[in-house]
Design an enzyme around this catalytic site. Structure first.
Site, PDB file in Angstrom:
ATOM      1  N   ARG A   1      -2.190  -2.723  -1.289  1.00 37.04           N
ATOM      2  CA  ARG A   1      -2.169  -1.642  -2.282  1.00 37.04           C
ATOM      3  C   ARG A   1      -2.702  -2.128  -3.637  1.00 37.04           C
ATOM      4  NH1 ARG A   1      -1.131   0.190   2.054  1.00 37.04           N
ATOM      5  NH2 ARG A   1       0.740   1.340   2.650  1.00 37.04           N
TER       6      ARG A   1
ATOM      7  N   GLU B   1       4.596   1.855  -7.170  1.00 36.78           N
ATOM      8  CA  GLU B   1       3.229   1.935  -6.617  1.00 36.78           C
ATOM      9  C   GLU B   1       2.294   2.875  -7.395  1.00 36.78           C
ATOM     10  OE1 GLU B   1       2.593   1.938  -2.218  1.00 36.78           O
ATOM     11  OE2 GLU B   1       1.463   3.753  -2.628  1.00 36.78           O
TER      12      GLU B   1
ATOM     13  N   SER C   1       4.952   7.081  -1.211  1.00 33.25           N
ATOM     14  CA  SER C   1       5.861   5.938  -1.437  1.00 33.25           C
ATOM     15  C   SER C   1       5.899   5.613  -2.921  1.00 33.25           C
ATOM     16  CB  SER C   1       5.359   4.703  -0.687  1.00 33.25           C
ATOM     17  OG  SER C   1       5.232   4.998   0.671  1.00 33.25           O
TER      18      SER C   1
END
Ligand code: FAD
Ligand code: NAP
Length: 341
Positions: A166, A336, A240
């Protein structure tokens, strides 16, 4: 085509959390040819720039005294290399999932596990999107971007994007500097299903499917995702909220002694990845709600806006979760989505 500059525009419908903040200046970029005009506008405004694609990975905490550029560059094409590899190039403003389905319908395989990820093609390299054992970096060949500082066009190979979990050079090293205009993928006429991840094999078995076709696999992933994740059109969210923490395997083993149910996976040598959702769930956060900010009832990793929560409300809830996880497991969860201003 002229750029239409607008002022004081609400971004509520431009971010999947549905935060009602406004942008001081706002413009939609519809083609690469408009970039010169955009570059001039950026110089004239003399304000920080925020590029938005689908707004599905954003936390907007306050009104933005910025120039917001919504990327709408469209178009896609396929060409076949001599070795049979298929190169698919798509404009950065194309909807990601629509592109995935289009490639599959053309008999062009490789993106099926990334079905139904919200957002645009141009944002996908930002955090090297990933799901069900496939990451963007496994399929990307190169991308084109404008350097907003110099106005120069630049090509990045997959290696030059420095993709990680990520993560990319655009997220960590040069945040806000590049405007990605197109992405090129390396796909194949031969379908090689990636099935080792999560419960995919079990789901296929439950449906009596022994060897799925690519569209079948994509359908299954869409179905699974729809059953677990809140649809942003119905409940605001950004997927998420925390990255899965990667910690030293020794620490993971110690945790496993205390919590035998701990969900962890082998990562790079000497490290393990913990399922952040499991940690949060263990502490009883799943389904909890503070005002309109909450933890989704079916998936503890997803924070949701039930109506009028602000970005600050969501960050406060996230802070409480981080503190609780750290106190109990000694692990700091990293947020995130990208936070602005
Ligand atoms: P935005 O939210 O608009 O922008 C995200 C970041 O990218 C910002 O920093 C923005 O400035 C920058 N950016 C956007 N476009 C450009 C551009 N053209 N050039 C330069 N910078 C740009 N992510 C996963 O990895 N895997 C998943 O499985 C997944 N599932 C999700 C499920 C749900 C329900 C939701 C809501 C989100 C999910 N996400 C997932 C997160 C999100 O979908 C991805 O991060 C997606 O790539 C964001 O695309 P976007 O166009 O909405 O980006
Ligand atoms: P899941 O399948 O219930 O799995 C829980 C976690 O375990 C996932 O986060 C995944 O990590 C990890 N995992 C599962 N099988 C693994 C394996 N064989 N090897 C290594 N790690 C494994 O997760 P889910 O919530 O339903 O999501 C399914 C997929 O979609 C996951 O890949 C997830 O990342 C992705 N997704 C991402 C977002 C987002 O916003 N980033 C939102 C929804 C779903 P990884 O996360 O590292 O894959």
């Amino acid at each position: 085509m002229l750029l239409e500059l607008q002022e004081n525009i609400s971004l509520k419908s431009f971010n999947s959390f549905g935060f009602d903040v406004s942008a001081r200046y706002f413009v939609e970029l519809k083609s690469v040819e408009q970039f010169e005009a955009l570059h001039q506008l950026i110089a004239d405004c003399d304000l920080p720039v925020l590029i938005i694609g689908g707004g599905s990975n954003l936390i907007l905490t306050n009104d933005l005294n910025q120039l917001v550029v919504v990327n709408r560059i469209s178009g896609h094409s396929i060409s076949e290399a001599e070795d049979g590899t298929l190169c698919v190039t798509a404009g950065a403003g194309e909807d990601w999932h629509t592109l995935v389905r289009w490639t599959l319908e053309q008999g062009c395989y490789g993106l099926e596990n990334l079905s139904l990820i919200p957002g645009t093609v141009g944002a996908a390299p930002m955090q090297n999107i990933g799901a069900y054992g496939v990451e963007l970096k496994d399929r990307m060949l190169s991308l084109e971007a404008f350097d907003l500082d110099t106005g120069e066009k630049q090509r990045f190979s997959c290696e030059e994007c420095q993709f990680g979990y990520r993560d990319s050079v655009f997220k960590s090293r040069y945040p806000g500097r590049y405007l990605i205009t197109s992405v090129t993928f390396s796909l194949s006429r031969t379908f090689k299903p990636v099935l080792h991840y999560g419960g995919l094999i079990g789901e296929l078995e439950a449906r009596g499917i022994e060897s799925p076709g690519a569209l079948q696999l994509s359908d299954l992933i869409c179905e699974t995702r729809n059953s677990k994740l809140p649809q942003p059109e119905l409940i605001g969210n950004a997927g998420s909220f925390f990255k899965n923490p990667v910690i030293q395997t020794q620490q993971a083993e110690q945790l496993k002694e205390r919590y035998p149910g701990l969900v962890s996976f082998a990562d790079k040598p000497g490290y393990s990845k913990l399922a952040a959702g499991w940690l949060i769930d263990q502490l009883g956060w799943k389904g909890r709600r503070e005002g309109d900010a909450g933890v989704y009832e079916k998936q503890a990793l997803v924070l949701v806006n039930y109506g009028d929560a602000s970005g600050q409300d969501i960050l406060e809830l996230a802070g409480d979760i981080q503190a609780d996880v750290y106190t109990n497991f000694g692990v700091m969860l990293e947020i995130e989505p990208r936070c602005y201003p």
